[in-house]
Design a protein around this motif. Structure first.
Motif, PDB file in Angstrom:
ATOM      1  N   ASN A  60       8.729  -1.495   2.197  1.00  0.00           N
ATOM      2  CA  ASN A  60       8.132  -2.650   3.075  1.00  0.00           C
ATOM      3  C   ASN A  60       6.547  -2.226   3.549  1.00  0.00           C
ATOM      4  O   ASN A  60       6.518  -2.384   4.635  1.00  0.00           O
ATOM      5  CB  ASN A  60       8.998  -3.035   4.102  1.00  0.00           C
ATOM      6  N   VAL A  61       6.018  -1.490   2.667  1.00  0.00           N
ATOM      7  CA  VAL A  61       4.570  -0.759   3.419  1.00  0.00           C
ATOM      8  C   VAL A  61       3.654  -1.403   2.289  1.00  0.00           C
ATOM      9  O   VAL A  61       3.699  -1.159   1.106  1.00  0.00           O
ATOM     10  CB  VAL A  61       4.636   0.672   3.553  1.00  0.00           C
ATOM     11  N   LYS A  62       2.605  -2.046   2.877  1.00  0.00           N
ATOM     12  CA  LYS A  62       1.462  -2.550   2.244  1.00  0.00           C
ATOM     13  C   LYS A  62       0.127  -1.680   2.394  1.00  0.00           C
ATOM     14  O   LYS A  62       0.043  -1.192   3.608  1.00  0.00           O
ATOM     15  CB  LYS A  62       1.249  -3.890   2.360  1.00  0.00           C
ATOM     16  N   VAL A  63      -0.528  -1.585   1.466  1.00  0.00           N
ATOM     17  CA  VAL A  63      -2.236  -0.906   1.836  1.00  0.00           C
ATOM     18  C   VAL A  63      -3.262  -1.996   1.165  1.00  0.00           C
ATOM     19  O   VAL A  63      -2.732  -2.639   0.481  1.00  0.00           O
ATOM     20  CB  VAL A  63      -2.259   0.433   1.443  1.00  0.00           C
ATOM     21  N   PHE A  64      -4.074  -1.693   1.684  1.00  0.00           N
ATOM     22  CA  PHE A  64      -5.451  -2.601   1.046  1.00  0.00           C
ATOM     23  C   PHE A  64      -6.167  -1.914   0.194  1.00  0.00           C
ATOM     24  O   PHE A  64      -6.557  -0.855   0.221  1.00  0.00           O
ATOM     25  CB  PHE A  64      -6.309  -3.444   2.103  1.00  0.00           C
ATOM     26  N   ASP A 117       1.687  -3.688  -2.400  1.00  0.00           N
ATOM     27  CA  ASP A 117       2.599  -2.721  -2.083  1.00  0.00           C
ATOM     28  C   ASP A 117       2.321  -1.161  -2.479  1.00  0.00           C
ATOM     29  O   ASP A 117       1.669  -1.079  -3.482  1.00  0.00           O
ATOM     30  CB  ASP A 117       4.082  -3.081  -2.885  1.00  0.00           C
ATOM     31  N   VAL A 118       2.876  -0.316  -1.994  1.00  0.00           N
ATOM     32  CA  VAL A 118       2.709   1.048  -2.089  1.00  0.00           C
ATOM     33  C   VAL A 118       3.285   1.300  -3.599  1.00  0.00           C
ATOM     34  O   VAL A 118       4.309   0.614  -3.697  1.00  0.00           O
ATOM     35  CB  VAL A 118       3.018   2.274  -1.196  1.00  0.00           C
ATOM     36  N   VAL A 119       3.116   2.572  -4.054  1.00  0.00           N
ATOM     37  CA  VAL A 119       3.937   2.861  -5.225  1.00  0.00           C
ATOM     38  C   VAL A 119       4.927   4.162  -5.027  1.00  0.00           C
ATOM     39  O   VAL A 119       4.641   4.677  -4.318  1.00  0.00           O
ATOM     40  CB  VAL A 119       2.859   3.105  -6.330  1.00  0.00           C
ATOM     41  N   GLU A 120       5.571   4.454  -6.066  1.00  0.00           N
ATOM     42  CA  GLU A 120       6.499   5.369  -5.811  1.00  0.00           C
ATOM     43  C   GLU A 120       5.658   6.793  -5.807  1.00  0.00           C
ATOM     44  O   GLU A 120       5.030   6.858  -6.910  1.00  0.00           O
ATOM     45  CB  GLU A 120       7.547   5.443  -6.516  1.00  0.00           C
ATOM     46  N   THR A 176       7.462   6.438  16.637  1.00  0.00           N
ATOM     47  CA  THR A 176       6.901   5.356  15.667  1.00  0.00           C
ATOM     48  C   THR A 176       7.640   5.599  14.399  1.00  0.00           C
ATOM     49  O   THR A 176       8.017   6.610  13.870  1.00  0.00           O
ATOM     50  CB  THR A 176       5.586   5.503  15.412  1.00  0.00           C
ATOM     51  N   SER A 177       8.034   4.200  13.823  1.00  0.00           N
ATOM     52  CA  SER A 177       8.388   4.234  12.219  1.00  0.00           C
ATOM     53  C   SER A 177       7.303   3.551  11.420  1.00  0.00           C
ATOM     54  O   SER A 177       7.694   3.103  10.367  1.00  0.00           O
ATOM     55  CB  SER A 177       9.568   3.143  12.222  1.00  0.00           C
ATOM     56  N   LEU A 178       6.151   3.847  11.749  1.00  0.00           N
ATOM     57  CA  LEU A 178       5.031   3.110  10.906  1.00  0.00           C
ATOM     58  C   LEU A 178       5.223   3.977   9.597  1.00  0.00           C
ATOM     59  O   LEU A 178       5.504   5.056   9.353  1.00  0.00           O
ATOM     60  CB  LEU A 178       3.556   3.797  11.577  1.00  0.00           C
TER      61      LEU A 178
END
Length: 365
Positions: A128-132, A144-147, A238-240
């Motif tokens: 559930n982490v996105k980047v731009f 979405d980030v990749v593995e 934090t759980s960032l």
């Protein structure tokens, strides 16, 4: 008048005029292509030299260390030259500035790493982490980030070398020191926090093992530029970006003890700062103070009164004010005089040019 906030402080060999820190904040304004710091960034930081210490925005140490579009790097000659413009502008106004050195690890997408698969402590995707990414129309497109793949011993050695070189590059670019970004779910944090690290070698398992990479990176940088120029940012609770530790108090007090042994000049703790977040336990802060003898900085949801209290109580030596610095270039003076604070426009935080970066005025009494 907030007297404690405006006491001078010695940071290694550097005299600081007050206890106010402008902490690192991603603004994504670097020149493209090349991710180079530039004139508007120089103006932005020079406007904020009322701070005792400025820590620059997260700056990637390699192409694979980049998590987001348009963030600056510090590994090419042109990038070093770009940052020299910034540090010259800051020093001309009497400011002190550290570079924040950054490797995002798994918090990225191949669009930001020139098509190369990201690396991390383990082959665990951040959920559930996105980047731009640059979507070609000047606006950030979120994906979405990749593995990632698990780092080999050779990868670990290579990245330690990149951190060491980045520290040397930072001094060449005129910075007064560097802050290692070991917080907020990025690469170093992916080794530290138990839920992001399932390694079975000497870099995984026990707290001592999970802190090993942090220690080796700090040692390499301290060896290159001196421990009195190296600070470290941590984020215990934090759980960032999907990193969580099962025993954060135990883990991060051990981290503070390790950093004390390595004689870093400061520890910078990012507290959870969403509106209804719980306060960092006082017992934990006392544990950090007992374990670490250097300068301690806290940042997150501080106003002037809370900051003054933290310094008077001896829990903190300096306080970072993040978002207030965006819209208040003269923040220390506003705090000193009791002037009201302006509120920033969230739509102009990332990307763009001067608007929302250098066009916030100082307070006119």
């Amino acid at each position: 008048m907030k007297e404690a906030l405006f006491q001078p402080l010695q940071l290694g060999k550097l005299p600081l005029k007050n206890r106010i820190v402008m902490p690192p904040m991603t603004r994504s304004r670097s020149t493209q292509p090349g991710n180079e710091a530039n004139d508007i960034m120089a103006e932005y930081y020079a406007q904020r030299t009322g701070a005792g210490l400025i820590v620059g925005e997260g700056t990637q140490i390699s192409t694979l260390g980049q998590g987001y579009a348009w963030t600056p790097g510090i590994y090419s000659k042109a990038q070093i030259a770009g940052w020299k413009k910034v540090t010259d502008a800051v020093h001309s106004k009497g400011g002190v500035m550290f570079a924040q050195l950054w490797h995002v690890g798994r918090v990225t997408h191949t669009d930001n790493t020139q098509g190369v698969q990201p690396i991390s402590s383990s082959a665990l995707k951040a959920e559930n982490v996105k980047v731009f990414v640059d979507n070609g129309i000047g606006e950030p497109g979120f994906v979405d980030v990749v593995e990632p793949r698990e780092m080999t011993k050779a990868d670990i050695e290579e990245v330690i070398g990149q951190y060491r070189q980045a520290a040397l590059n930072a001094l060449e670019a005129g910075f007064d020191g560097i802050e290692l970004h070991a917080a907020n779910g990025y690469l170093i944090n992916q080794f530290i926090d138990s839920n992001a690290n399932n390694r079975t070698d000497e870099y995984g398992g026990s707290i001592e093992n999970r802190l090993r990479f942090l220690g080796e990176v700090v040692e390499a940088m301290a060896d290159a530029i001196g421990a009195d120029r190296v600070g470290v940012r941590l984020a215990p609770f934090t759980s960032l970006n999907g990193t969580v530790d099962e025993t954060p108090v135990e883990t991060y007090v051990a981290a503070a003890a390790l950093l004390n042994k390595l004689k870093v000049v400061y520890i910078h703790i990012a507290e959870v700062d969403w509106d209804d977040a719980p306060d960092t336990p006082t017992a934990f802060k006392q544990g950090i103070r007992d374990a670490y003898q250097g300068v301690i900085i806290y940042a997150g949801r501080y106003d002037a009164d809370k900051a003054e209290r933290a310094i008077k109580e001896g829990i903190a030596d300096m306080i970072g004010f993040g978002r207030p610095f965006v819209a208040n270039p003269d923040l220390p003076n506003r705090i000193k005089q009791g002037y009201p604070l302006a509120v920033h426009n969230p739509d102009t935080l990332f990307g763009g040019a001067e608007k929302g970066l250098t066009d916030y005025p100082e307070y006119n009494a």
